[in-house]
Design an enzyme around this catalytic site. Sequence first.
Site, PDB file in Angstrom:
ATOM      1  N   SER A 105      -5.298  15.244 -31.781  1.00  0.00           N
ATOM      2  CA  SER A 105      -4.503  16.338 -32.341  1.00  0.00           C
ATOM      3  C   SER A 105      -4.982  17.642 -31.725  1.00  0.00           C
ATOM      4  CB  SER A 105      -4.631  16.361 -33.868  1.00  0.00           C
ATOM      5  OG  SER A 105      -5.903  16.796 -34.254  1.00  0.00           O
ATOM      6  N   HIS A 153      -4.519  10.547 -36.810  1.00  0.00           N
ATOM      7  CA  HIS A 153      -5.707   9.685 -36.657  1.00  0.00           C
ATOM      8  C   HIS A 153      -5.610   8.374 -37.421  1.00  0.00           C
ATOM      9  CE1 HIS A 153      -8.616  13.205 -35.610  1.00  0.00           C
ATOM     10  NE2 HIS A 153      -7.683  13.018 -34.724  1.00  0.00           N
ATOM     11  N   GLN A 199      -5.151  15.031 -42.045  1.00  0.00           N
ATOM     12  CA  GLN A 199      -5.809  14.251 -40.993  1.00  0.00           C
ATOM     13  C   GLN A 199      -7.158  13.668 -41.403  1.00  0.00           C
ATOM     14  OE1 GLN A 199      -5.668  15.673 -36.758  1.00  0.00           O
ATOM     15  NE2 GLN A 199      -7.851  15.970 -37.119  1.00  0.00           N
ATOM     16  N   GLU A 200      -7.954  14.460 -42.142  1.00  0.00           N
ATOM     17  CA  GLU A 200      -9.318  13.995 -42.441  1.00  0.00           C
ATOM     18  C   GLU A 200      -9.702  14.354 -43.864  1.00  0.00           C
ATOM     19  OE1 GLU A 200     -11.975  15.692 -39.526  1.00  0.00           O
ATOM     20  OE2 GLU A 200     -10.645  15.155 -37.878  1.00  0.00           O
ATOM     21  N   GLU A 238     -11.339   7.606 -36.164  1.00  0.00           N
ATOM     22  CA  GLU A 238     -12.704   8.129 -36.314  1.00  0.00           C
ATOM     23  C   GLU A 238     -13.540   7.259 -37.246  1.00  0.00           C
ATOM     24  OE1 GLU A 238     -12.767  12.321 -37.108  1.00  0.00           O
ATOM     25  OE2 GLU A 238     -11.812  12.767 -35.201  1.00  0.00           O
ATOM     26  N   ASP A 250      -9.899  18.238 -43.445  1.00  0.00           N
ATOM     27  CA  ASP A 250      -9.316  18.814 -42.234  1.00  0.00           C
ATOM     28  C   ASP A 250      -7.846  18.452 -42.306  1.00  0.00           C
ATOM     29  OD1 ASP A 250      -8.376  19.667 -39.865  1.00  0.00           O
ATOM     30  OD2 ASP A 250      -9.679  18.434 -38.591  1.00  0.00           O
ATOM     31  N   GLU A 303     -10.428  22.832 -43.431  1.00  0.00           N
ATOM     32  CA  GLU A 303     -10.235  23.086 -41.998  1.00  0.00           C
ATOM     33  C   GLU A 303      -8.747  23.047 -41.659  1.00  0.00           C
ATOM     34  OE1 GLU A 303     -12.676  20.525 -39.557  1.00  0.00           O
ATOM     35  OE2 GLU A 303     -11.264  20.633 -37.889  1.00  0.00           O
ATOM     36  N   ASP A 360     -10.188  25.411 -36.488  1.00  0.00           N
ATOM     37  CA  ASP A 360     -10.341  24.471 -35.364  1.00  0.00           C
ATOM     38  C   ASP A 360      -9.195  24.737 -34.386  1.00  0.00           C
ATOM     39  OD1 ASP A 360     -10.496  22.343 -33.617  1.00  0.00           O
ATOM     40  OD2 ASP A 360      -9.908  20.825 -35.066  1.00  0.00           O
ATOM     41  N   LYS A 375     -16.061  22.787 -30.357  1.00  0.00           N
ATOM     42  CA  LYS A 375     -15.861  21.575 -29.550  1.00  0.00           C
ATOM     43  C   LYS A 375     -15.907  21.983 -28.082  1.00  0.00           C
ATOM     44  CE  LYS A 375     -12.447  19.349 -32.640  1.00  0.00           C
ATOM     45  NZ  LYS A 375     -10.980  19.371 -32.931  1.00  0.00           N
ATOM     46  N   HIS A 396     -17.479  16.485 -32.719  1.00  0.00           N
ATOM     47  CA  HIS A 396     -17.034  15.457 -31.761  1.00  0.00           C
ATOM     48  C   HIS A 396     -15.521  15.601 -31.567  1.00  0.00           C
ATOM     49  CE1 HIS A 396     -15.423  12.563 -35.013  1.00  0.00           C
ATOM     50  NE2 HIS A 396     -15.118  13.801 -35.252  1.00  0.00           N
ATOM     51  N   ARG A 397     -14.894  14.643 -30.870  1.00  0.00           N
ATOM     52  CA  ARG A 397     -13.437  14.527 -30.831  1.00  0.00           C
ATOM     53  C   ARG A 397     -13.049  13.128 -31.305  1.00  0.00           C
ATOM     54  NH1 ARG A 397     -10.670  18.980 -28.375  1.00  0.00           N
ATOM     55  NH2 ARG A 397      -9.076  18.185 -29.797  1.00  0.00           N
ATOM     56  N   SER A 398     -11.764  12.942 -31.555  1.00  0.00           N
ATOM     57  CA  SER A 398     -11.338  11.608 -32.005  1.00  0.00           C
ATOM     58  C   SER A 398     -11.545  10.564 -30.904  1.00  0.00           C
ATOM     59  CB  SER A 398      -9.885  11.639 -32.474  1.00  0.00           C
ATOM     60  OG  SER A 398      -9.075  12.253 -31.511  1.00  0.00           O
ATOM     61  N   LYS A 408     -19.771  17.539 -37.393  1.00  0.00           N
ATOM     62  CA  LYS A 408     -18.647  16.697 -37.787  1.00  0.00           C
ATOM     63  C   LYS A 408     -18.517  15.618 -36.724  1.00  0.00           C
ATOM     64  CE  LYS A 408     -14.176  17.702 -37.703  1.00  0.00           C
ATOM     65  NZ  LYS A 408     -12.750  17.886 -38.016  1.00  0.00           N
TER      66      LYS A 408
HETATM   67  P1  PGA Z   1      -9.082  15.644 -32.457  1.00  0.00           P
HETATM   68  O1  PGA Z   1      -9.370  15.779 -34.002  1.00  0.00           O
HETATM   69  O2  PGA Z   1     -10.345  15.330 -31.759  1.00  0.00           O
HETATM   70  O3  PGA Z   1      -8.057  14.528 -32.391  1.00  0.00           O
HETATM   71  O4  PGA Z   1      -8.493  16.964 -32.044  1.00  0.00           O
HETATM   72  C1  PGA Z   1     -10.531  16.364 -34.506  1.00  0.00           C
HETATM   73  C2  PGA Z   1     -10.222  17.548 -35.377  1.00  0.00           C
HETATM   74  O5  PGA Z   1      -9.047  17.951 -35.541  1.00  0.00           O
HETATM   75  O6  PGA Z   1     -11.154  18.128 -35.899  1.00  0.00           O
HETATM   76 ZN    ZN Z   2      -9.763  19.696 -36.910  1.00  0.00          ZN
END
Ligand code: PGA
Ligand code: ZN
Length: 434
Positions: free
Chosen positions: A42, A160, A168-169, A210, A247, A290, A317, A342, A370-372, A393
């Site tokens: 994302s 995700h 998403q999270e 993740e 998030d 987030e 983010d 990131k 990190h990233r997904s 994270k």
């Molecule tokens: P992404 O997701 O690595 O797919 O961008 C992580 C986030 O949104 O924090």
């Molecule tokens: Zn995010």
Amino acid sequence: MAKIQAIQAREILDSRGIPTVEASLWLDNGMAVTTAVPSGTSTSRRETVELRDKQDDRYFGQGVLKAVQNVNEILAPKLKGMDPSQQQQIDRMMMELDGTPNKSRLGGNAILAVSQAVCKAAAAMYMLPLYEYIAKKYQLVREALFIPTPIFNVINGGKHGAGNLDFQEFHVIPSSRFPFNEALEIGAEVYHAIEQALINNNAIHSVGVEGGFAPNLFTNQDALELILEAIKMTRHQFSHDVFLGLDVAASTFYRGGKYIIKDRSHGYSTKDFIEYYKDLNERYHLFSLEDPLFEEDWEGWKQLTQDLGKDTMIVGDDLLSTNKELIGKAIQSGACSAVLVKPNQIGTISETVEVVMLAREAGWHVIVSHRSGETTDSFIADFAVGVGADYTKFGAPARGERVVKYNRLLQIEGVLAASQSLVANQQQRSKTSG
Ligand code: PGA
Ligand code: ZN
């Protein structure tokens, strides 16, 4: 001082089975390092460009052979003979060779692979652990080094998840009073309790990208209820030992000026969505929030930070994309109170460190992420400790590419504890003998 002798990049797979760039770097003293870059699912519009081959039918156009070629044929010959401790000079040179504002010619993935390799090589040259090299070089940690508090992603929705959630999270965050090894215990125990709660409810308990569970639920709020139910099954107390966070990645469901989620069929305006968050916060005491709003909805962000920012970390983010101009704007306007960092959103280690510095000066919290799409490289764990991040994270406390980072933090915690008690002992001894 050693010099860079050779750099070789290659295409490898990330944890999603999608190609990414790995680079090895050799110094003329015989030392060698290898590192790989992650990739997001994302992504925001403001991130640097991840160069993908596109036209060919390999990996559905997702190959990174052009980026690999750019490392091997353009960057490697230019960097040969340079001193790896000159990170800033090397990063600037790569940016000039690229010549675009978003690293779209050589690729942010190509440039970051080299930037990370240079950082690792310099640590090796000084014979320092990576986190310690970063700490010494950038001087961002005022007192003793410490392990950041982990933010665990235990339920995966949005882009995700394989389930039907919009957010998403869904995070659990142990209280910062726990040492890291105990925080990890809490995260893992809650994670397993969620699995058990899903099984008890006859729900799907497969996982998303993740490592968090990706269930089908009626509303997004149900996922928060599920976590509360799971926490009750453990020995930990909600809102005392362990907190909740989200998030939302709201840009992914912002359509036609509205936030469209399954909790309400006709969607929410910005104003309504802020009210929704206030209600949610009453019940769940959200520790962090987030990307609660669309990445261009700056006025909404300001309002939300005014309304909730006193007790809840409002984390940018997608809004900030590890970009110093965007952070500058957010600090000035009070659009949020914490930054998600990131390295691959911006593409070099030097620029990533600059963003951490800006956030620190503004008194913001720093979350290194990190990233997904991840690899088994644990570079990001050392980076988080080295720059003194408040939080990390790294996804769920499960799956190899996530766990390798948590396990690296355990190693660093052990080493720091031993060396800090050594220092304390020495100070004690010099006091008693003096
Ligand atoms: P992404 O997701 O690595 O797919 O961008 C992580 C986030 O949104 O924090
Ligand atoms: Zn995010």
